[in-house]
Scaffold this active site. Structure first.
Site: not given
Ligand SMILES: *Cc1c(COP(=O)(O)O)cnc(C)c1O
Length: 473
Positions: A116
C-alpha cells in the site's frame, strides 16, 4: 479526463476533485470515463526507463489537465525518482526470479513494509498539493485492525494541509503493527487506542462521518482503498514488471493476493490500457468471496474468518464494484440494482455471458492457512527465500493457475515477512528480522491517546487537536 460514478447518478469530476472526494455522492466509486490507450509502440518506448519515468507516462493521461504536468512529474520524481529515500530499493518494485519463468514482484520496500505504500506515498503528496492550491485543509480519520493504518499515517505525516487521526482497538493489534503507527512523531499524526474492538472503531468512524455538522466542521476525509488515485498509482508496477520481462512482444500473467480487489483491479486497468496480460489470478484466503464469484458467477457475503493473512480478511471487496461497472457496459443503474440486492439479500448473480467475459481474463483461487504455511516453508526450503503469508497465497495461486509455461507468471509480493513474524517463524523455523530502516522500531518512543468507546470523546479529542493546528500551535 473526467471521472464518473459506478452508480451513474453523480456529476462527472476532474481528477483533483475525485481525489479529494473519494466516494461519489450517489454511493458509487469514481472511474475514468474512458481508458487511456497505450499502443505496442508506446509500451515498447517504456523499455529502459526508470520507475519514475514510466510512472509519469502511465499516470499522466489520468491526471489530464487538472494539475500542471511539471508539478505532477516533480511529485512522482520525489516519491519514486533516483533521489527518493522512501523505498529501500532503487528499483522501487524489484522483480526476483523464483522458478522457471516465474517471478516475484516485491512491492514491500516502502516505509511500512506492505504494497500500500507504493500508491499511498504519492497520494499523500497529491492530497497536500491539491489542498494547498485550493487553500483548504482536511482531517483524515481512519480505523485499522493493524495492517493498513501505518501506511496511511506514513503517507500523511508532515504534510502541511492534513491532520490524520487513526483509531485502533487497544491491545488488539500486534506490537509491530502498533509501533509502526505510534512511533511516528509528527505534529499532524494522532493515534487513538479505543477501549473496544475493531468493529467498535469502525462504528465510531462511521458515526463520525455520519455526523454532518462534525464532518463539515473538521472537513473529514479518508484515503481508503476505494480512492481512485490508489488504483491509478498501482497500475504503474504492472507495466514496469511486464516491460522488464519483454512486453509488448511478450505477454505476461499476474497472481495477486486479494482482499478489497484494489490491487488486482489495477492489473485490469493495465489490461484495458493495452498491456497484453494473459491472465489475472485473483488469489484469496478462506475469505473467498472473490474466488467463489469467478467460479460460479455468484457474489455472496459470508462471515469473516480470521486467517494468517489478515490483510485479506474481508467480507465484501469494495473495489469489485468497478469491475461490475465494466461487465455491465457502464450501466450505473444495473450496478446500483446489484448492490441493492447485495445489501438486501446478501448476494447477487451475474448472467453466464458476463461471467464468461470476466473469466476470459480472471481466475479465482483460494488457499487455506495450512497450505499458506506450506508454501512459506516450500519457498524457504527450495529457494532459500522468506516470504510473508499474503505473498505465499499469490505464489501458490500463480503456480496452480499458470495459463502457459511460456508466459511469465508474476506473483505480487504484498508484504515483507517481518510484518508477520509469528506465522513465518512457524513455517520456516526462523524469525524474520526487521529490515535495517526499521531495526530500532522496538527502541523508539511511542505516543498514543487512549479513549473510551464513545463518539463524543473521540470527537472532542479530534476537535481539540484540529483547533490547535488551525490556530497555529
Ligand atoms: C491490502 C493488502 C492486501 C489486499 O489488497 P487489496 O487491494 O485489498 O485486494 C493483500 N496483502 C497485503 C499485505 C495487504 O496489505
Amino acid at each position: 479526463m473526467k471521472y464518473v460514478s459506478t452508480r451513474g447518478r453523480a456529476p462527472a469530476l476532474a481528477f483533483d476533485e475525485a481525489l479529494l472526494d473519494g466516494l461519489a455522492p450517489d454511493g458509487g466509486l469514481y472511474i475514468p470515463e474512458q481508458w487511456p490507450q497505450f499502443s505496442a509502440d508506446d509500451i515498447a518506448a517504456l523499455e529502459g526507463l526508470s520507475y519514475a519515468e514510466i510512472a509519469t507516462r502511465i499516470m499522466s493521461p489520468f491526471i489530464g489537465d487538472s494539475l500542471p504536468a511539471d508539478d505532477f512529474a516533480a511529485m512522482v520524481d520525489e516519491v519514486y525518482g533516483a533521489k527518493q529515500n522512501i523505498f529501500a530499493h532503487p528499483d522501487i518494485t524489484p522483480l526476483v526470479q523464483i522458478g522457471d519463468n516465474e517471478w516475484l514482484l516485491e512491492l514491500f520496500h516502502g516505509p511500512t513494509l506492505a504494497f500500500k505504500d507504493v500508491a499511498l506515498q504519492l497520494i499523500g503528496r497529491l492530497f497536500d498539493y491539491v489542498l494547498e492550491r485550493r487553500g483548504g485543509r482536511v482531517t483524515i480519520i481512519g480505523a485499522t485492525s493493524g495492517d493498513t493504518g501505518s501506511a496511511a499515517i506514513e503517507a500523511c505525516r508532515d504534510r502541511d494541509n492534513i491532520d490524520i487521526f487513526m483509531l485502533h482497538p487497544k491491545g488488539r493489534v500486534s506490537e509491530v503493527q502498533r509501533r509502526q503507527m505510534t512511533t511516528v512523531m509528527a505534529d499532524n499524526v494522532h493515534n487513538i487506542a479505543i477501549e473496544g474492538t475493531f468493529d467498535d472503531c469502525q462504528a465510531l468512524l462511521k458515526a463520525a462521518f455520519g455526523d454532518v455538522a462534525f464532518r463539515d466542521e473538521m472537513a473529514l476525509s479518508a484515503v481508503n482503498s476505494i480512492n481512485w488515485a490508489r488504483v491509478m498509482a498501482q497500475t504503474v508496477y504492472y507495466f514496469v514488471a511486464a516491460v522488464a520481462l519483454g512486453a509488448p512482444r511478450q505477454s505476461v500473467a499476474f497472481a495477486v493476493p486479494s482482499g478489497n480487489f484494489g490491487n488486482v483491479f489495477a492489473g485490469f486497468v493495465a489490461h484495458r490500457m493495452g498491456l497484453d496480460i494473459k491472465r489475472l489470478v485473483v488469489a484469496t484466503n478462506s475469505n473467498d468471496i472473490l474466488a467463489r464469484f469467478f467460479d460460479s458467477g455468484r457474489y455472496e457475503t459470508a462471515t469473516v474468518t480470521p486467517t494468517v493473512s489478515p490483510s485479506m480478511d474481508i467480507q465484501v471487496s469494495s473495489n469489485f464494484e468497478r469491475l461490475l461497472y465494466d461487465l455491465y457496459d457502464h450501466d450505473g443503474n444495473a450496478v446500483s440494482r446489484l448492490l441493492g440486492e447485495l445489501a438486501d439479500q446478501g448476494g447477487f448473480a451475474v448472467d453466464d455471458a458476463r461471467l464468461a467475459r470476466a473469466r476470459a481474463l480472471f481466475t479465482g483461487y483460494r488457499l487455506d492457512d495450512a497450505a499458506t504455511e506450506e508454501t512459506i516453508a516450500l519457498l524457504h526450503r527450495d529457494n532459500g527465500m522468506t516470504i510473508d503469508p499474503h505473498t505465499a497465497i499469490g505464489v501458490a495461486a500463480g503456480r496452480a493457475c499458470r495459463p502457459d509455461q511460456a508466459v511469465p507468471m508474476i506473483a505480487l509480493g504484498c508484504a515483507h515477512p517481518a510484518k508477520f513474524p509469528d506465522v513465518v517463524a512457524r513455517a520456516t523455523g526462523t524469525r524474520p528480522p526487521l529490515p535495517p530502516q526499521l531495526a530500532d522500531l522496538y527502541d523508539r518512543p511511542e505516543t498514543c491517546e487512549v479513549l473510551p468507546n464513545d463518539l463524543s470523546a473521540v470527537q472532542d479529542f479530534i476537535r481539540g487537536k484540529g483547533t490547535a493546528k488551525t490556530t497555529g500551535s
